[in-house]
Write an enzyme that holds these catalytic residues in place. Structure first.
Site, PDB file in Angstrom:
ATOM      1  N   SER A 251       0.852  -1.193   0.000  1.00  0.00           N
ATOM      2  CA  SER A 251       0.000   0.000   0.000  1.00  0.00           C
ATOM      3  C   SER A 251       0.883   1.237   0.000  1.00  0.00           C
ATOM      4  O   SER A 251       1.646   1.470   0.943  1.00  0.00           O
ATOM      5  CB  SER A 251      -0.884   0.012   1.247  1.00  0.00           C
ATOM      6  OG  SER A 251      -1.419   1.318   1.409  1.00  0.00           O
TER       7      SER A 251
ATOM      8  N   ASP B  77      -4.881   3.616  -1.669  1.00  0.00           N
ATOM      9  CA  ASP B  77      -5.938   3.937  -0.707  1.00  0.00           C
ATOM     10  C   ASP B  77      -6.472   5.333  -0.964  1.00  0.00           C
ATOM     11  O   ASP B  77      -5.761   6.321  -0.755  1.00  0.00           O
ATOM     12  CB  ASP B  77      -5.377   3.863   0.719  1.00  0.00           C
ATOM     13  CG  ASP B  77      -5.131   2.431   1.146  1.00  0.00           C
ATOM     14  OD1 ASP B  77      -6.067   1.626   1.040  1.00  0.00           O
ATOM     15  OD2 ASP B  77      -3.997   2.125   1.574  1.00  0.00           O
TER      16      ASP B  77
ATOM     17  N   MET C 289     -12.270   4.540  -0.240  1.00  0.00           N
ATOM     18  CA  MET C 289     -12.881   4.815   1.072  1.00  0.00           C
ATOM     19  C   MET C 289     -13.531   6.183   0.965  1.00  0.00           C
ATOM     20  O   MET C 289     -13.047   7.181   1.532  1.00  0.00           O
ATOM     21  CB  MET C 289     -11.805   4.757   2.161  1.00  0.00           C
ATOM     22  CG  MET C 289     -11.322   3.340   2.418  1.00  0.00           C
ATOM     23  SD  MET C 289      -9.765   3.275   3.319  1.00  0.00           S
ATOM     24  CE  MET C 289      -8.631   3.418   1.952  1.00  0.00           C
TER      25      MET C 289
ATOM     26  N   HIS D 267      -8.608   1.129  -3.705  1.00  0.00           N
ATOM     27  CA  HIS D 267      -9.498   0.922  -2.559  1.00  0.00           C
ATOM     28  C   HIS D 267     -10.174   2.260  -2.261  1.00  0.00           C
ATOM     29  O   HIS D 267      -9.550   3.169  -1.723  1.00  0.00           O
ATOM     30  CB  HIS D 267      -8.642   0.436  -1.384  1.00  0.00           C
ATOM     31  CG  HIS D 267      -9.373   0.226  -0.118  1.00  0.00           C
ATOM     32  ND1 HIS D 267      -8.722  -0.025   1.076  1.00  0.00           N
ATOM     33  CD2 HIS D 267     -10.699   0.210   0.184  1.00  0.00           C
ATOM     34  CE1 HIS D 267      -9.600  -0.184   2.040  1.00  0.00           C
ATOM     35  NE2 HIS D 267     -10.816  -0.034   1.535  1.00  0.00           N
TER      36      HIS D 267
ATOM     37  N   ASP E 190      -6.533  -6.383   4.598  1.00  0.00           N
ATOM     38  CA  ASP E 190      -5.885  -5.074   4.545  1.00  0.00           C
ATOM     39  C   ASP E 190      -5.844  -4.436   5.930  1.00  0.00           C
ATOM     40  O   ASP E 190      -6.878  -4.111   6.499  1.00  0.00           O
ATOM     41  CB  ASP E 190      -6.704  -4.197   3.566  1.00  0.00           C
ATOM     42  CG  ASP E 190      -6.120  -2.809   3.361  1.00  0.00           C
ATOM     43  OD1 ASP E 190      -5.024  -2.539   3.856  1.00  0.00           O
ATOM     44  OD2 ASP E 190      -6.789  -2.004   2.674  1.00  0.00           O
TER      45      ASP E 190
ATOM     46  N   MET F 216     -11.382  -5.633   5.716  1.00  0.00           N
ATOM     47  CA  MET F 216     -10.573  -4.683   6.498  1.00  0.00           C
ATOM     48  C   MET F 216     -10.226  -5.302   7.840  1.00  0.00           C
ATOM     49  O   MET F 216     -11.111  -5.715   8.595  1.00  0.00           O
ATOM     50  CB  MET F 216     -11.332  -3.373   6.738  1.00  0.00           C
ATOM     51  CG  MET F 216     -11.417  -2.422   5.568  1.00  0.00           C
ATOM     52  SD  MET F 216      -9.838  -1.952   4.823  1.00  0.00           S
ATOM     53  CE  MET F 216      -8.929  -1.268   6.206  1.00  0.00           C
TER      54      MET F 216
ATOM     55  N   HIS G 173      -1.336  -1.279  -4.253  1.00  0.00           N
ATOM     56  CA  HIS G 173      -2.593  -0.938  -3.564  1.00  0.00           C
ATOM     57  C   HIS G 173      -2.647   0.574  -3.339  1.00  0.00           C
ATOM     58  O   HIS G 173      -1.723   1.163  -2.771  1.00  0.00           O
ATOM     59  CB  HIS G 173      -2.642  -1.689  -2.236  1.00  0.00           C
ATOM     60  CG  HIS G 173      -3.921  -1.539  -1.483  1.00  0.00           C
ATOM     61  ND1 HIS G 173      -5.058  -2.283  -1.752  1.00  0.00           N
ATOM     62  CD2 HIS G 173      -4.253  -0.729  -0.446  1.00  0.00           C
ATOM     63  CE1 HIS G 173      -6.019  -1.950  -0.919  1.00  0.00           C
ATOM     64  NE2 HIS G 173      -5.566  -1.001  -0.111  1.00  0.00           N
TER      65      HIS G 173
ATOM     66  N   MET H 260      -8.971   8.172   0.186  1.00  0.00           N
ATOM     67  CA  MET H 260      -9.709   8.577   1.396  1.00  0.00           C
ATOM     68  C   MET H 260     -10.261   9.977   1.221  1.00  0.00           C
ATOM     69  O   MET H 260      -9.559  10.866   0.728  1.00  0.00           O
ATOM     70  CB  MET H 260      -8.767   8.556   2.594  1.00  0.00           C
ATOM     71  CG  MET H 260      -8.116   7.207   2.824  1.00  0.00           C
ATOM     72  SD  MET H 260      -7.014   7.309   4.233  1.00  0.00           S
ATOM     73  CE  MET H 260      -6.434   5.616   4.290  1.00  0.00           C
TER      74      MET H 260
HETATM   75  C1  DX5 Z   1      -6.237   1.684   5.783  1.00  0.00           C
HETATM   76  C2  DX5 Z   1      -5.802   1.283   4.403  1.00  0.00           C
HETATM   77  C3  DX5 Z   1      -4.702   0.289   4.359  1.00  0.00           C
HETATM   78  C4  DX5 Z   1      -3.413   0.781   4.952  1.00  0.00           C
HETATM   79  C5  DX5 Z   1      -2.645  -0.414   5.459  1.00  0.00           C
HETATM   80  O1  DX5 Z   1      -7.400   2.445   5.694  1.00  0.00           O
HETATM   81  O2  DX5 Z   1      -6.889   0.718   3.696  1.00  0.00           O
HETATM   82  O3  DX5 Z   1      -4.474  -0.152   3.028  1.00  0.00           O
HETATM   83  O4  DX5 Z   1      -2.626   1.487   4.038  1.00  0.00           O
HETATM   84  O5  DX5 Z   1      -1.540   0.043   6.147  1.00  0.00           O
HETATM   85  P1  DX5 Z   1      -0.762  -0.886   7.190  1.00  0.00           P
HETATM   86  O6  DX5 Z   1      -0.361  -2.120   6.442  1.00  0.00           O
HETATM   87  O7  DX5 Z   1       0.377  -0.035   7.617  1.00  0.00           O
HETATM   88  O8  DX5 Z   1      -1.730  -1.205   8.295  1.00  0.00           O
HETATM   89 ZN    ZN Z   2      -6.506  -0.217   1.657  1.00  0.00          ZN
END
Ligand code: DX5
Ligand code: ZN
Length: 237
Positions: free
Chosen positions: A18, A44, A78, A76, A185, A147, A42, A46
């Site tokens: 990620s 993310d 969010m 992903h 994840d 998650m 990956h 947000m």
């Molecule tokens: C959290 C993300 C994850 C995050 C994982 O909301 O969806 O993908 O980047 O990070 P680690 O592996 O550091 O927990």
């Molecule tokens: Zn993620």
């Protein structure tokens, strides 16, 4: 106990770093330091609304697609409502587009729209959401993202009860002859990797577990060795 069950494995394990944990001023350099040891990238996304943090928009996906034309970009989302963001992230070059069941009232239609637009469709669940919520849409997805931390931040502690969801998904997939990947994840690293793999998870997302180690490429190589050893152990039994 979830961690003690060993699900039958028919798919290879894929490792998806990620980039949330990469150097924000040098994402390309962080990815290049992985020396092609990864399977997917990956991303993310947000929105400061569905989750209490902000990250990227579609432009980061476009830039990654331009630079890494053949890689799988595992996006992903969010965000809320996800309906507003499908087209821009498809156009940007996402390979997988994953939406949260908690973020939409129209999950069925949304997943169909993602597939019709040419992307592979994923659905994700927050830790407290029961896995039964997504059972009806399993024939419509290519990926289920479980998650294992509350979404919004990297570097959190793994929540063990989420393993049961991967086990259930694995059982349903086999019983109903479905074909989706199970991804986990959050909070994963070398220390708990084998426990996650035992649950039947296929795709392992790791941010800090890779990028915060001194030699990220070496970390992935070591993990692959661990997986290989576990695989040969399974065959002997
Ligand atoms: C959290 C993300 C994850 C995050 C994982 O909301 O969806 O993908 O980047 O990070 P680690 O592996 O550091 O927990
Ligand atoms: Zn993620």
């Amino acid at each position: 106990m979830a961690g003690q069950i060993q699900m039958k494995r028919t798919r290879p394990i894929l490792i998806a770093p990620s980039i949330l944990a990469a150097d924000p001023l040098g994402i390309e350099n962080s990815i290049d330091r992985l020396e092609n040891e990864f399977d997917w990238i990956h991303v993310d996304v947000m929105d400061g609304h569905f989750v209490p943090n902000l990250s990227y928009g579609p432009s980061i996906v476009s830039a990654l697609r331009k630079r890494y034309s053949r890689e799988i970009l595992d996006v992903h989302l969010m965000v809320e409502p996800p309906e507003d963001f499908i087209t821009p992230f498809v156009k940007a070059g996402s390979s997988f587009l994953t939406v949260h069941v908690e973020a939409t009232h129209h999950l069925d239609g949304l997943l169909r729209k993602i597939r019709e637009s040419g992307c592979r469709a994923g659905v994700s669940l927050n830790p407290s959401s029961p896995v039964e919520l997504i059972r009806p849409v399993l024939p419509l997805v290519d990926l289920v993202l479980v998650m294992s931390v509350n979404p919004g931040f990297g570097g959190q502690e793994f929540i063990p009860y989420t393993l049961d969801k991967a086990i259930r998904l694995c059982q349903w997939r086999e019983a109903e002859d479905l074909d989706f990947l199970i991804e986990m994840d959050g909070g994963i690293g070398s220390d708990n990797l084998m426990q996650i793999v035992s649950s039947g998870t296929d795709v392992i997302v790791m941010g800090n577990g890779i990028f915060s180690t001194p030699d990220p490429a070496g970390t992935i190589r070591n993990m692959r060795l661990m997986l290989k050893e576990e695989g040969s152990h399974e065959r002997q039994n």
